[in-house]
Write a protein that holds these residues in place. Structure first.
Motif, PDB file in Angstrom:
ATOM      1  N   SER A 108       0.830  -1.208   0.000  1.00  0.00           N
ATOM      2  CA  SER A 108       0.000   0.000   0.000  1.00  0.00           C
ATOM      3  C   SER A 108       0.864   1.257   0.000  1.00  0.00           C
ATOM      4  CB  SER A 108      -0.931  -0.003   1.216  1.00  0.00           C
ATOM      5  OG  SER A 108      -0.181  -0.058   2.422  1.00  0.00           O
ATOM      6  N   TYR A 109       1.996   1.229   0.719  1.00  0.00           N
ATOM      7  CA  TYR A 109       2.919   2.366   0.696  1.00  0.00           C
ATOM      8  C   TYR A 109       3.564   2.516  -0.677  1.00  0.00           C
ATOM      9  CZ  TYR A 109       2.511   2.068   5.785  1.00  0.00           C
ATOM     10  OH  TYR A 109       2.031   2.025   7.066  1.00  0.00           O
ATOM     11  N   LEU A 110       3.864   1.400  -1.295  1.00  0.00           N
ATOM     12  CA  LEU A 110       4.470   1.450  -2.628  1.00  0.00           C
ATOM     13  C   LEU A 110       3.500   2.011  -3.657  1.00  0.00           C
ATOM     14  CD1 LEU A 110       6.365  -1.972  -2.592  1.00  0.00           C
ATOM     15  CD2 LEU A 110       7.391   0.303  -2.523  1.00  0.00           C
ATOM     16  N   ARG A 111       2.209   1.725  -3.498  1.00  0.00           N
ATOM     17  CA  ARG A 111       1.220   2.295  -4.418  1.00  0.00           C
ATOM     18  C   ARG A 111       1.160   3.819  -4.271  1.00  0.00           C
ATOM     19  NH1 ARG A 111      -1.572  -2.628  -3.305  1.00  0.00           N
ATOM     20  NH2 ARG A 111      -2.578  -1.723  -1.453  1.00  0.00           N
ATOM     21  N   ASP A 112       1.237   4.284  -3.029  1.00  0.00           N
ATOM     22  CA  ASP A 112       1.252   5.726  -2.802  1.00  0.00           C
ATOM     23  C   ASP A 112       2.511   6.346  -3.401  1.00  0.00           C
ATOM     24  OD1 ASP A 112       0.189   8.170  -1.310  1.00  0.00           O
ATOM     25  OD2 ASP A 112       2.192   7.980  -0.443  1.00  0.00           O
ATOM     26  N   LEU A 113       3.642   5.644  -3.290  1.00  0.00           N
ATOM     27  CA  LEU A 113       4.891   6.115  -3.872  1.00  0.00           C
ATOM     28  C   LEU A 113       4.794   6.195  -5.389  1.00  0.00           C
ATOM     29  CD1 LEU A 113       7.845   6.934  -3.309  1.00  0.00           C
ATOM     30  CD2 LEU A 113       8.451   4.505  -3.482  1.00  0.00           C
ATOM     31  N   HIS A 114       4.105   5.225  -5.978  1.00  0.00           N
ATOM     32  CA  HIS A 114       3.911   5.228  -7.425  1.00  0.00           C
ATOM     33  C   HIS A 114       3.093   6.442  -7.858  1.00  0.00           C
ATOM     34  CE1 HIS A 114       2.087   3.726 -11.295  1.00  0.00           C
ATOM     35  NE2 HIS A 114       3.377   3.507 -11.500  1.00  0.00           N
ATOM     36  N   ASP A 115       2.091   6.802  -7.074  1.00  0.00           N
ATOM     37  CA  ASP A 115       1.305   7.998  -7.385  1.00  0.00           C
ATOM     38  C   ASP A 115       2.180   9.254  -7.348  1.00  0.00           C
ATOM     39  OD1 ASP A 115      -0.962   6.451  -7.643  1.00  0.00           O
ATOM     40  OD2 ASP A 115      -1.646   6.794  -5.582  1.00  0.00           O
ATOM     41  N   HIS A 116       3.109   9.297  -6.399  1.00  0.00           N
ATOM     42  CA  HIS A 116       3.992  10.460  -6.291  1.00  0.00           C
ATOM     43  C   HIS A 116       4.911  10.582  -7.501  1.00  0.00           C
ATOM     44  CE1 HIS A 116       3.644  10.648  -1.595  1.00  0.00           C
ATOM     45  NE2 HIS A 116       2.523  10.969  -2.217  1.00  0.00           N
ATOM     46  N   ILE A 117       5.470   9.472  -7.936  1.00  0.00           N
ATOM     47  CA  ILE A 117       6.392   9.533  -9.068  1.00  0.00           C
ATOM     48  C   ILE A 117       5.652   9.883 -10.352  1.00  0.00           C
ATOM     49  CG2 ILE A 117       6.295   7.096  -9.693  1.00  0.00           C
ATOM     50  CD1 ILE A 117       9.422   9.331  -9.674  1.00  0.00           C
ATOM     51  N   ILE A 118       4.393   9.482 -10.459  1.00  0.00           N
ATOM     52  CA  ILE A 118       3.588   9.895 -11.616  1.00  0.00           C
ATOM     53  C   ILE A 118       3.364  11.401 -11.581  1.00  0.00           C
ATOM     54  CG2 ILE A 118       1.273   9.785 -12.618  1.00  0.00           C
ATOM     55  CD1 ILE A 118       1.206   6.829 -11.996  1.00  0.00           C
ATOM     56  N   GLN A 119       3.105  11.935 -10.397  1.00  0.00           N
ATOM     57  CA  GLN A 119       2.913  13.389 -10.259  1.00  0.00           C
ATOM     58  C   GLN A 119       4.179  14.142 -10.657  1.00  0.00           C
ATOM     59  OE1 GLN A 119       1.498  14.519  -6.379  1.00  0.00           O
ATOM     60  NE2 GLN A 119       1.698  16.715  -6.783  1.00  0.00           N
ATOM     61  N   VAL A 120       5.339  13.636 -10.246  1.00  0.00           N
ATOM     62  CA  VAL A 120       6.609  14.255 -10.627  1.00  0.00           C
ATOM     63  C   VAL A 120       6.798  14.207 -12.142  1.00  0.00           C
ATOM     64  CG1 VAL A 120       9.117  14.053 -10.470  1.00  0.00           C
ATOM     65  CG2 VAL A 120       7.730  13.796  -8.421  1.00  0.00           C
ATOM     66  N   SER A 121       6.492  13.050 -12.743  1.00  0.00           N
ATOM     67  CA  SER A 121       6.647  12.890 -14.191  1.00  0.00           C
ATOM     68  C   SER A 121       5.747  13.860 -14.949  1.00  0.00           C
ATOM     69  CB  SER A 121       6.331  11.450 -14.591  1.00  0.00           C
ATOM     70  OG  SER A 121       7.184  10.533 -13.935  1.00  0.00           O
ATOM     71  N   GLU A 122       4.523  14.024 -14.466  1.00  0.00           N
ATOM     72  CA  GLU A 122       3.607  14.954 -15.124  1.00  0.00           C
ATOM     73  C   GLU A 122       4.111  16.391 -15.020  1.00  0.00           C
ATOM     74  OE1 GLU A 122      -0.059  14.141 -13.191  1.00  0.00           O
ATOM     75  OE2 GLU A 122      -0.583  12.436 -14.482  1.00  0.00           O
ATOM     76  N   SER A 123       4.711  16.748 -13.889  1.00  0.00           N
ATOM     77  CA  SER A 123       5.269  18.092 -13.741  1.00  0.00           C
ATOM     78  C   SER A 123       6.424  18.309 -14.703  1.00  0.00           C
ATOM     79  CB  SER A 123       5.743  18.304 -12.293  1.00  0.00           C
ATOM     80  OG  SER A 123       4.671  18.214 -11.377  1.00  0.00           O
ATOM     81  N   ILE A 124       7.258  17.293 -14.873  1.00  0.00           N
ATOM     82  CA  ILE A 124       8.373  17.399 -15.814  1.00  0.00           C
ATOM     83  C   ILE A 124       7.843  17.601 -17.233  1.00  0.00           C
ATOM     84  CG2 ILE A 124      10.285  16.132 -16.872  1.00  0.00           C
ATOM     85  CD1 ILE A 124      10.813  14.861 -14.176  1.00  0.00           C
ATOM     86  N   ASP A 125       6.815  16.838 -17.605  1.00  0.00           N
ATOM     87  CA  ASP A 125       6.232  16.994 -18.942  1.00  0.00           C
ATOM     88  C   ASP A 125       5.648  18.390 -19.121  1.00  0.00           C
ATOM     89  OD1 ASP A 125       6.916  14.455 -19.717  1.00  0.00           O
ATOM     90  OD2 ASP A 125       5.006  13.556 -19.175  1.00  0.00           O
ATOM     91  N   LEU A 126       5.051  18.932 -18.058  1.00  0.00           N
ATOM     92  CA  LEU A 126       4.487  20.275 -18.137  1.00  0.00           C
ATOM     93  C   LEU A 126       5.576  21.312 -18.390  1.00  0.00           C
ATOM     94  CD1 LEU A 126       2.196  22.346 -17.758  1.00  0.00           C
ATOM     95  CD2 LEU A 126       2.650  22.256 -15.295  1.00  0.00           C
ATOM     96  N   TYR A 127       6.669  21.228 -17.635  1.00  0.00           N
ATOM     97  CA  TYR A 127       7.755  22.192 -17.822  1.00  0.00           C
ATOM     98  C   TYR A 127       8.474  21.969 -19.147  1.00  0.00           C
ATOM     99  CZ  TYR A 127       7.103  23.625 -12.994  1.00  0.00           C
ATOM    100  OH  TYR A 127       6.562  24.119 -11.823  1.00  0.00           O
ATOM    101  N   ARG A 128       8.458  20.740 -19.607  1.00  0.00           N
ATOM    102  CA  ARG A 128       9.042  20.470 -20.929  1.00  0.00           C
ATOM    103  C   ARG A 128       8.262  21.198 -22.020  1.00  0.00           C
ATOM    104  NH1 ARG A 128       8.986  14.640 -23.987  1.00  0.00           N
ATOM    105  NH2 ARG A 128      10.487  15.118 -25.632  1.00  0.00           N
ATOM    106  N   GLU A 129       6.940  21.151 -21.930  1.00  0.00           N
ATOM    107  CA  GLU A 129       6.119  21.877 -22.900  1.00  0.00           C
ATOM    108  C   GLU A 129       6.306  23.390 -22.752  1.00  0.00           C
ATOM    109  OE1 GLU A 129       4.320  20.588 -25.318  1.00  0.00           O
ATOM    110  OE2 GLU A 129       4.945  18.566 -24.734  1.00  0.00           O
ATOM    111  N   MET A 130       6.449  23.845 -21.508  1.00  0.00           N
ATOM    112  CA  MET A 130       6.617  25.280 -21.283  1.00  0.00           C
ATOM    113  C   MET A 130       7.919  25.787 -21.887  1.00  0.00           C
ATOM    114  SD  MET A 130       5.213  25.842 -17.383  1.00  0.00           S
ATOM    115  CE  MET A 130       5.670  27.576 -17.397  1.00  0.00           C
ATOM    116  N   ILE A 131       8.992  25.005 -21.766  1.00  0.00           N
ATOM    117  CA  ILE A 131      10.275  25.473 -22.284  1.00  0.00           C
ATOM    118  C   ILE A 131      10.268  25.505 -23.801  1.00  0.00           C
ATOM    119  CG2 ILE A 131      11.514  23.282 -22.462  1.00  0.00           C
ATOM    120  CD1 ILE A 131      12.863  26.549 -20.989  1.00  0.00           C
ATOM    121  N   TRP A 132       9.533  24.575 -24.421  1.00  0.00           N
ATOM    122  CA  TRP A 132       9.397  24.633 -25.879  1.00  0.00           C
ATOM    123  C   TRP A 132       8.622  25.887 -26.285  1.00  0.00           C
ATOM    124  CZ3 TRP A 132      12.095  22.223 -29.386  1.00  0.00           C
ATOM    125  CH2 TRP A 132      12.666  20.979 -29.100  1.00  0.00           C
ATOM    126  N   SER A 133       7.585  26.210 -25.504  1.00  0.00           N
ATOM    127  CA  SER A 133       6.804  27.407 -25.825  1.00  0.00           C
ATOM    128  C   SER A 133       7.624  28.677 -25.591  1.00  0.00           C
ATOM    129  CB  SER A 133       5.521  27.440 -24.986  1.00  0.00           C
ATOM    130  OG  SER A 133       5.812  27.581 -23.610  1.00  0.00           O
TER     131      SER A 133
END
Length: 356
Positions: free
Chosen positions: A254-279
């Motif tokens: 159950s802790y590992l599932r919560d950790l997986h949610d966190h890493i997905i959130q980090v990945s989404e933030s990276i993708d967001l800033y990646r799009e921002m830097i292209w813009s």
């Protein structure tokens, strides 16, 4: 900014599989071993430079965390690997800092490779190759040099805060991964500040200069490097969460599932800033284009104003003898007046058209 690219040298190692050869940049780091041996009622911490002192803690019915700094000392790592019966391919991957995040399962341990990111010198992002081995009652971690994100974890182990002292090695593995992933959020926050500062600089077009494209390119490379370091960890944590490895208890999943949610959130933030830097690059090119258009507009207006004036001056600059106006009294001043009136008329016209 000097954008001259350094010439890279590529050399194939071509070594037999299982050869323990350090591949990194920190060639002169002394071996530093931190041993934390704990149970629910007791915690012992030992710092040493002798790898043999770590042998005494195996099989003592406590959980032992051994953190080794200094991957360049392959003999010490090989000695420790032999004692814990680590596969030669595992030892090879431990000292290879170019490894991408991954998970491998063996008969008596689980091997995880990932990247530890933290901030140095206020806003400099530091990348650290980190290997983790979890067994029945021990966790081994290997990193290139001193400096990590585990100070809070060490404090919890010493002061018996939370549930970590009453859990096994699988929970310690989770706690280490959680500390690394939580620090990703700090790194992402620093990265976001850099992107927002650069965006503000671009909107203040008078502050954007020739260095701006280099700053955008440097930030884009930083984001891409961060993405390569963090993105594969999503799959690694997902595999750990779904595995039925004997050392991982059901309540830890159950802790590992919560950790997986966190890493997905980090990945989404990276993708967001990646799009921002292209813009941001598109925005910079748009600003430069608009500046060029403004310059061309001014030059075009100036040229348009002087075309009729030049035409009149050209006509009366011809050397014909039979030009009636040449003998007109005050002809010079009359012509200047006509040219001035044309000049004022065109300025008023351009002003009404909002071209000026």
């Amino acid at each position: 900014m000097n954008l001259k690219k350094k010439k890279k040298s590529y050399k194939a190692s071509n070594l037999p599989p299982g050869t323990i050869a350090y591949r990194g940049k920190k060639q002169s780091v002394a071996t530093n071993i931190e041993i934390i041996n704990y149970s629910k009622d007791k915690c012992t911490i030992l710092n040493t430079g002798a790898v043999q002192e770590a042998f005494n803690f195996k099989g003592n019915e406590h959980v032992t965390w051994i953190n080794i700094n200094g991957l360049n000392n392959v003999n010490d790592i090989e000695t420790l690997g032999l004692h814990y019966k680590l596969h030669p391919l595992t030892l090879e991957d431990i000292v290879n800092t170019g490894q991408r995040p991954k998970l491998e399962e063996f008969e008596n341990y689980m091997f995880v490779v990932f990247k530890m990111l933290f901030i140095k010198n206020d806003d400099e992002i530091h990348y650290e190759h980190l290997s983790l081995i979890v067994g029945e009652d021990y966790v081994l971690t290997f990193q290139e040099a001193d400096g990590d994100v585990f100070d809070d974890l060490r404090e919890r182990l010493q002061s018996a805060k939370g549930r970590i002292r009453s859990q096994g090695s699988d929970y310690l593995m989770y706690a280490i991964l959680d500390a690394v992933v939580d620090n990703y959020f700090t790194v992402i926050e620093v990265l976001g500040d850099k992107v927002e500062d650069l965006e503000g600089l671009l909107f203040q077009s008078n502050k954007a200069d020739d260095r701006t494209p280099g700053q955008i390119q440097q930030l884009k490379q930083e984001i891409l490097r961060m993405r390569r370091s963090i993105y594969p960890l999503r799959e690694v944590i997902s595999r750990i969460e779904k595995t039925d490895f004997a050392f991982i208890e059901e309540k830890t999943h159950s802790y590992l599932r919560d950790l997986h949610d966190h890493i997905i959130q980090v990945s989404e933030s990276i993708d967001l800033y990646r799009e921002m830097i292209w813009s941001l690059m598109d925005m910079y090119m748009t600003i430069i284009s608009n500046k060029m258009n403004e310059i061309m507009k001014v030059l075009t207006i100036i040229a348009t104003i002087f075309i009729p004036l030049t035409f009149i001056a050209g006509i009366y600059g011809m050397n014909f003898k039979n030009m009636p106006e040449l003998n007109t009294d005050n002809g010079y001043f009359i012509l200047l007046g006509v040219m001035f009136i044309l000049f004022i008329f065109m300025l008023i016209y351009f002003r009404r058209k909002r071209w000026l």
